[in-house]
Design an enzyme around this catalytic site. Structure first.
Site, PDB file in Angstrom:
ATOM      1  N   CYS A 164      53.249  71.637   8.034  1.00 44.60           N
ATOM      2  CA  CYS A 164      54.332  71.072   8.579  1.00 44.60           C
ATOM      3  C   CYS A 164      54.378  70.289   9.788  1.00 44.60           C
ATOM      4  O   CYS A 164      53.889  71.045  10.843  1.00 44.60           O
ATOM      5  CB  CYS A 164      55.636  71.891   8.593  1.00 44.60           C
ATOM      6  N   CYS A 194      60.340  64.497   9.463  1.00 45.54           N
ATOM      7  CA  CYS A 194      59.440  65.186   8.666  1.00 45.54           C
ATOM      8  C   CYS A 194      57.897  64.749   9.158  1.00 45.54           C
ATOM      9  O   CYS A 194      57.525  63.634   9.210  1.00 45.54           O
ATOM     10  CB  CYS A 194      59.468  65.065   7.251  1.00 45.54           C
TER      11      CYS A 194
END
Length: 269
Positions: free
Chosen positions: A75, A208
């Site tokens: 991530c 993101c």
């Protein structure tokens, strides 16, 4: 069990971070879901635990979980937040490394902004024609630590992300594990806007990092974008993706953006 936690935000993508260097924290999937619940818990898109490096290949390691309690390999926004979290705990100043499910990540610091060097991207596929309920769609894909699909649209404000996102995310074309889905709009040379439907969150997030990176790299290949690429996200922030593009392959991929402490607290679970 009572947990001391830190809440952080990376361009609106938020996380609960726990110091588990002592190895005393053992969380079930249900407990992770509760901690990430915005009504009954702290509220976050994911949860990250700081743990020792098991292999000695990095300074530290993380255990990363999506909001639904499933493990995540990588991530980008979480990596920046995790890096500042470790920096605060260990008082490191310039650079640190940590192991993820996607490989070893290196982080460097400039105030509240963090640059993370991502793992080697792979599996780029361009101009795939995928049948959707509304008709055929051209979709591009790449793995930037986790799989991402990218769809270019005329206006990200008007895209039906809550309808198209879940359909593409679970499409058989991207099976068996599915994919994250990014809807991108070109704004100008080396500038793009992105909205992301995240796998594991099962909804849109305000940013993101790996999706931003995927979109920047695909934009470089399709539209000749050069490093660095500036990417606007739904949370209003701007992230920057830099890379080397030689011989048809990307290398030295880095993501730069904010990583902010929101609050600390204690919760019984």
């Amino acid at each position: 069990m009572v947990l001391d936690f830190t809440k952080m935000s990376g361009a609106g993508n938020d996380f609960v971070l726990l110091d588990n260097r002592a190895g005393e924290i053992r969380l079930s999937r249900e407990q992770i879901v509760r901690l990430c619940d915005r009504h009954r818990g702290v509220g976050a898109d994911g949860l990250i635990l700081l743990v020792p490096s098991a292999t000695g290949k990095a300074d530290w390691a993380w255990e990363f979980y999506n909001r639904d309690g499933t493990p995540g390999e990588m991530c980008g926004n979480g990596a920046r937040c995790f890096s500042r979290f470790v920096q605060k705990l260990t008082e490191v100043r310039q650079r640190l490394t940590f192991e993820t499910g996607a490989g070893v990540i290196t982080a460097s610091f400039e105030g509240e902004r963090v640059t993370v060097s991502l793992t080697q991207p792979h599996s780029m596929r361009l101009n795939q024609r995928v049948p959707l309920s509304a008709g055929m769609e051209t979709i591009h894909s790449i793995n930037t630590g986790v799989p991402h699909a990218v769809v270019f649209v005329p206006d990200t404000e008007r895209v039906m992300i809550q309808q198209l996102g879940p359909e593409i995310r679970r499409h058989l074309h991207f099976g068996p594990k599915g994919t994250n889905v990014n809807f991108a709009q070109r704004l100008g040379p080396n500038q793009v806007r992105v909205r992301t439907f995240e796998r594991g969150v099962e909804g849109e997030t305000l940013a993101c990092g790996t999706g931003v990176t995927a979109t920047a790299l695909i934009s470089a290949r399709l539209y000749g974008f050069t490093s660095p690429v500036k990417v606007q996200v739904q949370g209003g922030e701007q992230l920057e993706v830099s890379f080397t593009d030689e011989g048809g392959e990307f290398s030295d991929v880095r993501l730069t953006g904010p990583a902010e402490f929101v609050f600390t607290g204690r919760m019984e679970i």
